[in-house]
Design a protein around this motif. Sequence first.
Motif, PDB file in Angstrom:
ATOM      1  N   UNK A  80      10.645  -2.051 -10.739  1.00  0.00           N
ATOM      2  CA  UNK A  80      10.691  -2.898 -11.843  1.00  0.00           C
ATOM      3  C   UNK A  80       9.211  -3.742 -11.742  1.00  0.00           C
ATOM      4  N   UNK A  81       8.568  -3.896 -10.599  1.00  0.00           N
ATOM      5  CA  UNK A  81       7.690  -4.579 -10.647  1.00  0.00           C
ATOM      6  C   UNK A  81       6.311  -3.858 -10.360  1.00  0.00           C
ATOM      7  N   UNK A  82       6.246  -2.526 -10.798  1.00  0.00           N
ATOM      8  CA  UNK A  82       4.997  -1.916 -10.580  1.00  0.00           C
ATOM      9  C   UNK A  82       4.099  -2.275 -11.576  1.00  0.00           C
ATOM     10  N   UNK A  83       4.236  -2.632 -12.718  1.00  0.00           N
ATOM     11  CA  UNK A  83       3.280  -3.350 -13.605  1.00  0.00           C
ATOM     12  C   UNK A  83       2.423  -4.113 -12.925  1.00  0.00           C
ATOM     13  N   UNK A  84       2.880  -5.054 -12.109  1.00  0.00           N
ATOM     14  CA  UNK A  84       1.990  -6.158 -11.332  1.00  0.00           C
ATOM     15  C   UNK A  84       1.235  -5.339 -10.611  1.00  0.00           C
ATOM     16  N   UNK A  85       1.720  -4.189  -9.948  1.00  0.00           N
ATOM     17  CA  UNK A  85       0.810  -3.660  -8.973  1.00  0.00           C
ATOM     18  C   UNK A  85      -0.536  -2.761  -9.808  1.00  0.00           C
ATOM     19  N   UNK A  86      -0.004  -2.204 -11.049  1.00  0.00           N
ATOM     20  CA  UNK A  86      -1.149  -1.295 -11.646  1.00  0.00           C
ATOM     21  C   UNK A  86      -2.075  -2.344 -12.216  1.00  0.00           C
ATOM     22  N   UNK A  87      -1.520  -3.792 -12.809  1.00  0.00           N
ATOM     23  CA  UNK A  87      -2.541  -4.587 -13.268  1.00  0.00           C
ATOM     24  C   UNK A  87      -3.477  -5.054 -12.206  1.00  0.00           C
ATOM     25  N   UNK A  88      -3.159  -5.264 -10.845  1.00  0.00           N
ATOM     26  CA  UNK A  88      -3.953  -6.145  -9.840  1.00  0.00           C
ATOM     27  C   UNK A  88      -4.664  -4.903  -8.787  1.00  0.00           C
ATOM     28  N   UNK A  89      -4.442  -3.806  -8.917  1.00  0.00           N
ATOM     29  CA  UNK A  89      -4.744  -2.967  -7.547  1.00  0.00           C
ATOM     30  C   UNK A  89      -5.766  -1.881  -8.436  1.00  0.00           C
ATOM     31  N   UNK A  90      -7.107  -2.117  -7.765  1.00  0.00           N
ATOM     32  CA  UNK A  90      -8.146  -1.299  -8.209  1.00  0.00           C
ATOM     33  C   UNK A  90      -7.636   0.334  -7.614  1.00  0.00           C
ATOM     34  N   UNK A  91      -7.613   0.282  -6.582  1.00  0.00           N
ATOM     35  CA  UNK A  91      -7.044   1.500  -5.693  1.00  0.00           C
ATOM     36  C   UNK A  91      -6.513   1.261  -4.043  1.00  0.00           C
ATOM     37  N   UNK A  92      -5.918   2.221  -3.604  1.00  0.00           N
ATOM     38  CA  UNK A  92      -5.307   2.231  -2.496  1.00  0.00           C
ATOM     39  C   UNK A  92      -5.466   3.393  -1.679  1.00  0.00           C
ATOM     40  N   UNK A  93      -5.702   3.620  -0.464  1.00  0.00           N
ATOM     41  CA  UNK A  93      -5.817   4.505   0.540  1.00  0.00           C
ATOM     42  C   UNK A  93      -4.682   4.469   1.235  1.00  0.00           C
ATOM     43  N   UNK A  94      -3.987   5.286   1.321  1.00  0.00           N
ATOM     44  CA  UNK A  94      -2.463   5.612   2.165  1.00  0.00           C
ATOM     45  C   UNK A  94      -2.845   6.567   3.437  1.00  0.00           C
ATOM     46  N   UNK A  95      -2.364   6.151   4.317  1.00  0.00           N
ATOM     47  CA  UNK A  95      -2.625   7.115   5.434  1.00  0.00           C
ATOM     48  C   UNK A  95      -1.260   7.218   6.399  1.00  0.00           C
ATOM     49  N   UNK A  96      -0.977   8.533   6.324  1.00  0.00           N
ATOM     50  CA  UNK A  96       0.518   8.732   7.360  1.00  0.00           C
ATOM     51  C   UNK A  96      -0.226   9.084   8.649  1.00  0.00           C
ATOM     52  N   UNK A  97       0.719   8.584   9.493  1.00  0.00           N
ATOM     53  CA  UNK A  97       0.385   9.009  10.876  1.00  0.00           C
ATOM     54  C   UNK A  97       1.663   8.784  11.919  1.00  0.00           C
ATOM     55  N   UNK A  98       1.497   9.189  12.961  1.00  0.00           N
ATOM     56  CA  UNK A  98       2.475   9.332  14.183  1.00  0.00           C
ATOM     57  C   UNK A  98       1.726   8.767  15.215  1.00  0.00           C
TER      58      UNK A  98
END
Length: 100
Positions: A80-98
């Motif tokens: 429901x709040x994803x528009x706020x993210x889309x408006x404000x974020x240029x990009x995200x680097x997501x790293x998965x690890x253990x």
Amino acid sequence: MLYYTQIVFVKEGQEAVFHAFEDQVLPLLERHKGTLLYRVRPDTASVLTTTLGHPYEIHLVSFPDRTDFESYRDDPERRQHITLKDTSVERILLVEGRRL
């Protein structure tokens, strides 16, 4: 246990919008067995070398498994709040690890 590091680049002037998004979605982590381990807002001097640019925030979160992470990512209340993210974020680097 899985760990996710997000390196978040916020659009200039959209910091308040990003904060509004985070205020809504971070409390939902617990619902999906997630834990916010670190939320860091590094100043420019703390980034010694980069080819990516200066991040606004760096998050480290943990989930017992990928299913829990995906459940958080796809949570209808979060969506429901994803528009706020889309408006404000240029990009995200997501790293998965253990943990080693």
